[in-house]
Design an enzyme around this catalytic site. Structure first.
Site, PDB file in Angstrom:
ATOM      1  N   LYS A   7       5.484  43.272  19.411  1.00  0.00           N
ATOM      2  CA  LYS A   7       6.684  43.713  20.105  1.00  0.00           C
ATOM      3  C   LYS A   7       7.298  44.905  19.395  1.00  0.00           C
ATOM      4  O   LYS A   7       7.193  45.061  18.191  1.00  0.00           O
ATOM      5  CB  LYS A   7       7.692  42.582  20.221  1.00  0.00           C
ATOM      6  CG  LYS A   7       7.899  41.844  18.941  1.00  0.00           C
ATOM      7  CD  LYS A   7       8.615  40.540  19.191  1.00  0.00           C
ATOM      8  CE  LYS A   7       8.577  39.719  17.919  1.00  0.00           C
ATOM      9  NZ  LYS A   7       8.944  38.368  18.072  1.00  0.00           N
ATOM     10  N   ASP A  66       0.356  40.402  15.594  1.00  0.00           N
ATOM     11  CA  ASP A  66       1.494  41.303  15.810  1.00  0.00           C
ATOM     12  C   ASP A  66       1.101  42.774  15.738  1.00  0.00           C
ATOM     13  O   ASP A  66       0.062  43.119  15.203  1.00  0.00           O
ATOM     14  CB  ASP A  66       2.519  41.088  14.689  1.00  0.00           C
ATOM     15  CG  ASP A  66       3.438  39.935  14.992  1.00  0.00           C
ATOM     16  OD1 ASP A  66       3.443  39.479  16.136  1.00  0.00           O
ATOM     17  OD2 ASP A  66       4.146  39.517  14.068  1.00  0.00           O
ATOM     18  N   MET A  84      13.681  47.126   9.217  1.00  0.00           N
ATOM     19  CA  MET A  84      14.082  47.426  10.608  1.00  0.00           C
ATOM     20  C   MET A  84      15.358  48.271  10.652  1.00  0.00           C
ATOM     21  O   MET A  84      16.210  48.058  11.509  1.00  0.00           O
ATOM     22  CB  MET A  84      14.328  46.111  11.395  1.00  0.00           C
ATOM     23  CG  MET A  84      13.105  45.230  11.484  1.00  0.00           C
ATOM     24  SD  MET A  84      13.485  43.570  12.071  1.00  0.00           S
ATOM     25  CE  MET A  84      14.043  42.764  10.578  1.00  0.00           C
TER      26      MET A  84
HETATM   27  N1  SAH Z   1       7.281  40.063   7.716  1.00  0.00           N
HETATM   28  C1  SAH Z   1       7.285  41.486   7.430  1.00  0.00           C
HETATM   29  C2  SAH Z   1       8.521  42.172   7.976  1.00  0.00           C
HETATM   30  C3  SAH Z   1       8.605  42.169   9.487  1.00  0.00           C
HETATM   31  S1  SAH Z   1      10.039  42.980  10.087  1.00  0.00           S
HETATM   32  C4  SAH Z   1       7.168  41.692   5.915  1.00  0.00           C
HETATM   33  O1  SAH Z   1       7.270  40.730   5.164  1.00  0.00           O
HETATM   34  O2  SAH Z   1       6.943  42.826   5.497  1.00  0.00           O
HETATM   35  C5  SAH Z   1       9.408  44.574  10.462  1.00  0.00           C
HETATM   36  C6  SAH Z   1       9.930  45.609   9.497  1.00  0.00           C
HETATM   37  O3  SAH Z   1       9.243  45.508   8.259  1.00  0.00           O
HETATM   38  C7  SAH Z   1       9.694  47.038   9.928  1.00  0.00           C
HETATM   39  O4  SAH Z   1      10.678  47.476  10.844  1.00  0.00           O
HETATM   40  C8  SAH Z   1       9.801  47.766   8.605  1.00  0.00           C
HETATM   41  O5  SAH Z   1      11.147  47.890   8.221  1.00  0.00           O
HETATM   42  C9  SAH Z   1       9.143  46.789   7.665  1.00  0.00           C
HETATM   43  N2  SAH Z   1       7.718  47.094   7.432  1.00  0.00           N
HETATM   44  C10 SAH Z   1       6.693  46.254   7.605  1.00  0.00           C
HETATM   45  N3  SAH Z   1       5.535  46.834   7.241  1.00  0.00           N
HETATM   46  C11 SAH Z   1       5.854  48.080   6.832  1.00  0.00           C
HETATM   47  C12 SAH Z   1       5.090  49.170   6.313  1.00  0.00           C
HETATM   48  N4  SAH Z   1       3.770  49.095   6.158  1.00  0.00           N
HETATM   49  N5  SAH Z   1       5.761  50.296   5.965  1.00  0.00           N
HETATM   50  C13 SAH Z   1       7.101  50.391   6.099  1.00  0.00           C
HETATM   51  N6  SAH Z   1       7.855  49.388   6.577  1.00  0.00           N
HETATM   52  C14 SAH Z   1       7.253  48.242   6.930  1.00  0.00           C
END
Ligand code: SAH
Length: 266
Positions: free
Chosen positions: A68, A46, A182
Site C-alpha cells: 500500500k 508488502d 513515514m
Molecule cells: N516495519 C518497517 C517500517 C514500515 S513503515 C521497518 O521496521 O523499517 C514505512 C516507513 O519506513 C517508510 O515510510 C520509511 O519512513 C521507512 N523505511 C522503510 N524502509 C526504508 C528504506 N529502505 N529507506 C528509507 N526509509 C525506509
C-alpha cells in the site's frame, strides 16, 4: 534448570510467520528469516520488500502482493488479516513478509492478535528496522557518547484530517536523536513543530531515501533548510528522517574513508 527454547523454530503447515525482510539490501536478511521464507508455500508481501529479497523466494511458492501507498490502500488491513487466516486454514505454511521489522510500524502486533484470536499459531521473525539500517548505511550513529543519549523512533504519518498529533514537548532535548518513519509528507510540520518546541533551528537533520538500496540517497541539512533541499531534489518515499547532532558525526572525507559510496546530495 534447562530453559525452554525462547523461540519456537519449527514451521509447520497451518501456521503463519510474520517475517521482517529488513530494509532492502538482501545481505541484511537474517538467517532465521531466510530459513522461514525458504519453506513458504505462500508469501503475502508488502511494497517495501525489495526485488532482491523477492528473488530469494522458492520459485514454486504463491506470491500475493498487498502493498500500500499512503492514501491509496490496495488491500485494507482487515483484508490482509483475513487472507492470512484463509491461507493458514488451507494447511499452508504462510509467510507474511514485511519491510524492516514487523513490530516497528509494521502492524505485526495487529496481525498477530488477529491470528491468535482465530486460533492460528504465529511466529514473529525480527528484521533490521529502517532506523538501524539507514543510519548505518549513511554513517550516522543513532546514539553517540556526549552527543545523543537517547533515540526516539516516531511516526510522521498524518491523520486523515491532515493533523500530526505528537508529543512535541518531549522531543526538545538537544541530546536526543529523533527518527521519523513515514515523515516525508509531514516534513514541514515536523521541522516547524520541533523549532517551536525549543530545538535549535540549526539542529542537523538528514533524510535517507531508499536506505541500503543501490540507489540510496542521503540529504543533509538543518531543521531550517531540510525541507527546501528535499523539494529541490524531488525526493519521494520511502524516506527516513534523522534529526540531531549525530547527523554530523563524520565529515564527507571521513565517510569516504569509511567506505560510504551512496549518493550524498548535500
Ligand atoms: N516495519 C518497517 C517500517 C514500515 S513503515 C521497518 O521496521 O523499517 C514505512 C516507513 O519506513 C517508510 O515510510 C520509511 O519512513 C521507512 N523505511 C522503510 N524502509 C526504508 C528504506 N529502505 N529507506 C528509507 N526509509 C525506509
Amino acid at each position: 534448570m534447562i530453559s525452554p527454547p525462547i523461540h519456537k523454530q519449527d514451521f509447520i503447515v497451518g501456521e503463519v510467520a510474520l517475517v521482517g525482510a529488513g530494509p532492502g539490501d538482501p545481505d541484511l536478511l537474517t538467517l532465521q528469516a531466510f530459513r522461514f521464507i525458504k519453506q513458504a508455500d505462500v508469501v503475502i508481501y508488502d511494497r517495501l520488500v525489495s526485488q532482491e529479497i523477492m528473488a530469494l523466494l522458492p520459485t514454486q511458492c504463491e506470491k500475493i502482493y498487498v502493498g500500500k501507498k499512503q492514501a491509496e490502500h490496495r488491500v485494507p488491513q482487515e483484508g490482509i488479516n483475513q487472507l492470512l487466516v484463509d491461507h493458514a486454514r488451507l494447511n499452508k505454511k504462510v509467510v507474511r513478509l514485511k519491510g524492516g521489522d514487523p513490530f516497528v510500524f509494521g502492524r505485526g502486533g495487529e496481525e498477530a492478535q488477529f491470528l491468535l484470536k482465530n486460533d492460528i499459531a504465529c511466529h514473529i521473525v525480527p528484521g533490521i528496522t529502517a532506523a538501524s539500517a539507514c543510519s548505518s548505511y549513511a554513517g550516522i550513529p543513532l546514539t553517540h557518547r556526549q552527543v545523543a543519549q537517547s533515540c526516539t523512533l516516531i511516526t510522521g504519518h498524518v491523520q486523515e484530517n491532515g493533523a500530526l498529533d505528537l508529543p512535541w514537548q518531549t522531543l526538545n532535548d538537544s541530546k536526543q536523536t529523533i527518527v521519523f518513519y513515514m515523515g516525508i509528507k509531514s516534513l514541514p510540520i515536523i521541522t516547524a513543530q520541533l523549532i517551536q518546541a525549543g530545538r535549535n533551528k540549526e539542529t542537523p537533520a538528514s533524510l535517507i531515501r531508499k536506505g541500503t538500496h543501490s540507489d540510496q540517497q542521503v540529504i543533509k541539512g538543518t531543521l531550517t533548510d531540510l525541507e527546501a533541499l528535499v523539494k529541490q531534489h524531488n525526493i519521494k518515499p520511502p524516506s527516513l528522517i534523522i534529526i540531531g547532532d549525530v547527523v554530523n558525526t563524520f565529515n564527507s572525507y571521513q565517510l569516504q574513508n569509511l567506505g560510504y559510496l551512496s549518493t550524498k546530495i548535500n
